[in-house]
Design a protein around this motif. Structure first.
Motif, PDB file in Angstrom:
ATOM      1  N   GLY A  17     -20.888  26.726 -36.127  1.00 48.53           N
ATOM      2  CA  GLY A  17     -20.673  26.649 -37.566  1.00 48.53           C
ATOM      3  C   GLY A  17     -19.939  25.413 -38.032  1.00 48.53           C
ATOM      4  N   VAL A  18     -19.954  24.352 -37.244  1.00 54.01           N
ATOM      5  CA  VAL A  18     -19.240  23.122 -37.593  1.00 54.01           C
ATOM      6  C   VAL A  18     -20.201  22.111 -38.193  1.00 54.01           C
ATOM      7  N   ASP A  19     -19.841  21.546 -39.315  1.00 50.86           N
ATOM      8  CA  ASP A  19     -20.581  20.450 -39.928  1.00 50.86           C
ATOM      9  C   ASP A  19     -19.570  19.606 -40.706  1.00 50.86           C
ATOM     10  N   GLY A  20     -19.032  18.602 -40.028  1.00 56.75           N
ATOM     11  CA  GLY A  20     -18.035  17.757 -40.664  1.00 56.75           C
ATOM     12  C   GLY A  20     -17.489  16.731 -39.684  1.00 56.75           C
ATOM     13  N   GLU A  21     -16.589  15.916 -40.138  1.00 54.82           N
ATOM     14  CA  GLU A  21     -16.020  14.870 -39.291  1.00 54.82           C
ATOM     15  C   GLU A  21     -15.186  15.492 -38.177  1.00 54.82           C
ATOM     16  N   ARG A  22     -15.505  15.134 -36.973  1.00 52.64           N
ATOM     17  CA  ARG A  22     -14.750  15.580 -35.802  1.00 52.64           C
ATOM     18  C   ARG A  22     -14.781  14.474 -34.749  1.00 52.64           C
ATOM     19  N   ASP A  23     -13.756  14.469 -33.916  1.00 54.26           N
ATOM     20  CA  ASP A  23     -13.748  13.627 -32.726  1.00 54.26           C
ATOM     21  C   ASP A  23     -13.947  14.525 -31.515  1.00 54.26           C
ATOM     22  N   LEU A  24     -14.610  13.989 -30.515  1.00 57.13           N
ATOM     23  CA  LEU A  24     -15.052  14.788 -29.370  1.00 57.13           C
ATOM     24  C   LEU A  24     -14.600  14.124 -28.084  1.00 57.13           C
ATOM     25  N   LEU A  25     -14.001  14.892 -27.179  1.00 64.09           N
ATOM     26  CA  LEU A  25     -13.636  14.388 -25.862  1.00 64.09           C
ATOM     27  C   LEU A  25     -14.458  15.119 -24.807  1.00 64.09           C
ATOM     28  N   LEU A  26     -15.158  14.347 -23.983  1.00 62.66           N
ATOM     29  CA  LEU A  26     -15.953  14.885 -22.888  1.00 62.66           C
ATOM     30  C   LEU A  26     -15.258  14.548 -21.583  1.00 62.66           C
ATOM     31  N   ARG A  27     -15.091  15.557 -20.717  1.00 59.39           N
ATOM     32  CA  ARG A  27     -14.391  15.318 -19.453  1.00 59.39           C
ATOM     33  C   ARG A  27     -14.973  16.209 -18.369  1.00 59.39           C
ATOM     34  N   HIS A  28     -15.238  15.602 -17.205  1.00 57.28           N
ATOM     35  CA  HIS A  28     -15.777  16.331 -16.057  1.00 57.28           C
ATOM     36  C   HIS A  28     -17.050  17.106 -16.412  1.00 57.28           C
ATOM     37  N   GLY A  29     -17.879  16.488 -17.266  1.00 58.64           N
ATOM     38  CA  GLY A  29     -19.161  17.078 -17.594  1.00 58.64           C
ATOM     39  C   GLY A  29     -19.117  18.202 -18.608  1.00 58.64           C
ATOM     40  N   ARG A  30     -17.951  18.441 -19.193  1.00 56.04           N
ATOM     41  CA  ARG A  30     -17.790  19.506 -20.173  1.00 56.04           C
ATOM     42  C   ARG A  30     -17.160  18.969 -21.457  1.00 56.04           C
ATOM     43  N   VAL A  31     -17.280  19.744 -22.528  1.00 57.70           N
ATOM     44  CA  VAL A  31     -16.579  19.395 -23.757  1.00 57.70           C
ATOM     45  C   VAL A  31     -15.126  19.824 -23.589  1.00 57.70           C
ATOM     46  N   ALA A  32     -14.227  18.847 -23.592  1.00 57.60           N
ATOM     47  CA  ALA A  32     -12.810  19.132 -23.346  1.00 57.60           C
ATOM     48  C   ALA A  32     -12.042  19.390 -24.628  1.00 57.60           C
ATOM     49  N   ALA A  33     -12.442  18.743 -25.729  1.00 57.87           N
ATOM     50  CA  ALA A  33     -11.728  18.924 -26.991  1.00 57.87           C
ATOM     51  C   ALA A  33     -12.618  18.553 -28.161  1.00 57.87           C
ATOM     52  N   VAL A  34     -12.481  19.308 -29.241  1.00 59.39           N
ATOM     53  CA  VAL A  34     -13.122  19.015 -30.520  1.00 59.39           C
ATOM     54  C   VAL A  34     -12.020  19.083 -31.566  1.00 59.39           C
ATOM     55  N   GLU A  35     -11.708  17.936 -32.177  1.00 61.02           N
ATOM     56  CA  GLU A  35     -10.560  17.882 -33.068  1.00 61.02           C
ATOM     57  C   GLU A  35     -10.893  17.148 -34.364  1.00 61.02           C
ATOM     58  N   MET A  36     -10.062  17.401 -35.376  1.00 60.94           N
ATOM     59  CA  MET A  36     -10.165  16.662 -36.623  1.00 60.94           C
ATOM     60  C   MET A  36      -9.873  15.194 -36.364  1.00 60.94           C
TER      61      MET A  36
END
Length: 442
Positions: A17-36
């Motif tokens: 349900g996310v549609d907006g500005e976010r920053d994304l961190l990928l680590r060890h082949g997985r999504v590690a963080a999704v933040e404003m």
């Protein structure tokens, strides 16, 4: 495997349900963080790129979405690697924004055993995106005896199909649906009553009449869909099972309506539509252009609009390419002799955005859902089709405003059989990331 930090993008993840500005961190082949925006940019006062990220992607003006999932591709290996290989086909997939593809079994030999499936899925085949497979529903795809569903699922089968050939016998299709229901996977059906299509090479209608070609009627498709729905209802009533029928590449309004009614009745029916069936009509054949020959064939405009209506109202669960590469010499012959099929992995997103989003007002989030979360759900790909924390780091980054034309000569596929050479596209893939690895840069 490097950390990847994606900054400044518009994250569109329908599954969460996310549609907006976010920053994304990928680590060890997985999504590690999704933040404003701003949260991930510094760690202890230091730039995150220096602290934890070795790769930073500035996605300003771009859409960041879950990697696309295609539940219907032909990669031609083993047996026909002059047309395509797993390595080249998945490279084309990556260029189109796909991070997961499901290979069909009509290889040489047919993928109908544990040994053949294990060979196809082995890492030595060189797939650069995640490769899944649907082995044959029946031995040799001959429609006579179902394969060993339990053992094939144990080594990776995500469903079963005789794609390219229908399962015609009621007894055999019923057995396939019952066996698949017992292990919770779909049976994907190529809906064509081949007893009605012998010698046919295109859609029945005025264009076929003008060209002097025998045409496939809409009933050849709809009759099989209607028969399969009757089998579903019978199995639910008498066996206490809930089988999952997936109808491949729907092309006719009549079949679409049958699926719509079955879903309203509560039956577990899903379906896919290919981009060429919501973009082109049989008029694209022109003067016997074999690059516009496929099965099911291009239909008339009423059928094309019915495919769009099904996509818009939720009857259709996903967009699938039916990527079917052929060598030039195979297509350069008489229309009736040329093989069916076109390539599609590199043009699917561009066509969907142009025709469905720009042309018919479908929200971009819905286009992405039809090409990521929903196809992943059909074949139960856990952790894919979404960018929730801890999901697989499968990402596509694309410019939604970019207008461009597809050049078949620059395709990463081995084959060039497409009716979309030079066709306008909307939305250019800038990067594709599969399990944290950048597998394509635009």
């Amino acid at each position: 495997m490097s950390d990847v930090l994606i900054l400044n993008g518009r994250l569109v993840d329908p599954a969460s349900g996310v549609d907006g500005e976010r920053d994304l961190l990928l680590r060890h082949g997985r999504v590690a963080a999704v933040e404003m925006p701003g949260v991930l940019r510094a760690v202890k006062g230091k730039e995150i790129g220096k602290e934890i990220g070795k790769e930073i992607i500035d996605a300003k003006g771009m859409i960041v979405a879950p990697g696309l999932v295609d539940v219907h591709v032909h990669l031609r290996e083993p047996g026909q690697t002059y047309k395509e290989s797993i390595k080249t086909g998945t490279a084309a997939a990556a260029a189109g924004g796909f991070t997961s593809v499901v290979a069909m079994p009509n290889t040489l030999p047919v993928n109908d055993s544990v040994e053949k499936l294990e060979w196809m899925l082995d890492a030595s085949r060189g797939a650069c995106v995640k490769l899944f497979a649907m082995p044959a529903a029946t031995f040799g795809s001959l429609g006579e005896e179902i394969t060993d569903y339990h053992e094939l699922q144990r080594v990776g089968a995500v469903g079963f199909t005789d794609d390219g050939k229908p399962v015609l016998h009621d007894r055999v299709m019923r057995a396939a649906l019952v066996a698949a229901a017992g292990i919770g996977v779909p049976v994907s059906q190529h809906a064509e009553d081949t007893r009605l299509t012998g010698g046919c090479s295109m859609n029945a209608g005025p264009v076929a009449f003008r060209l002097g070609l025998r045409g496939m009627t809409v009933e050849a498709e709809s009759k099989i869909v209607e028969r399969d729905i009757r089998l579903l209802r019978d199995i639910e009533q008498h066996d206490g099972l809930r089988p999952h029928l997936h109808v491949q590449h729907v092309s006719t309004a009549k079949a679409m309506e049958a699926i719509r009614q079955a879903r309203r009745a509560g039956l577990h029916v899903t379906c896919e539509v290919a981009p060429h069936h919501f973009t082109l009509t049989d008029e694209a054949i022109g003067e016997y252009d074999t690059n516009a020959k496929m099965n099911p064939p291009l239909r008339n405009d009423a059928d094309r609009m019915a495919m769009i209506a099904g996509l818009m109202d939720g009857t259709v669960d996903c967009i699938a390419t039916d990527h079917a590469p052929h060598a030039l010499f195979e297509k350069e012959q008489e229309f009736e002799r040329a093989p069916n099929g076109i390539t599609g992995l590199e043009t699917a997103l561009g066509l969907a955005l142009r025709v469905l989003h720009k042309g018919n007002g479908m929200p971009i989030s819905r286009v992405i859902e039809l090409m990521s979360a929903q196809p992943a759900g059909i074949v139960s790909l856990e952790g894919r089709g979404t960018l929730k924390v801890d999901s697989f780091a499968d990402v596509v980054i694309f410019d939604p405003a970019a207008e461009w034309s597809f050049a078949a000569a620059k395709s990463l596929s081995k084959s060039r059989n497409t009716p979309f050479d030079g066709a306008p596209m909307l939305g250019r893939v800038m990067a594709t990331i599969c399990e944290g690895v950048i597998v394509y840069r635009g």
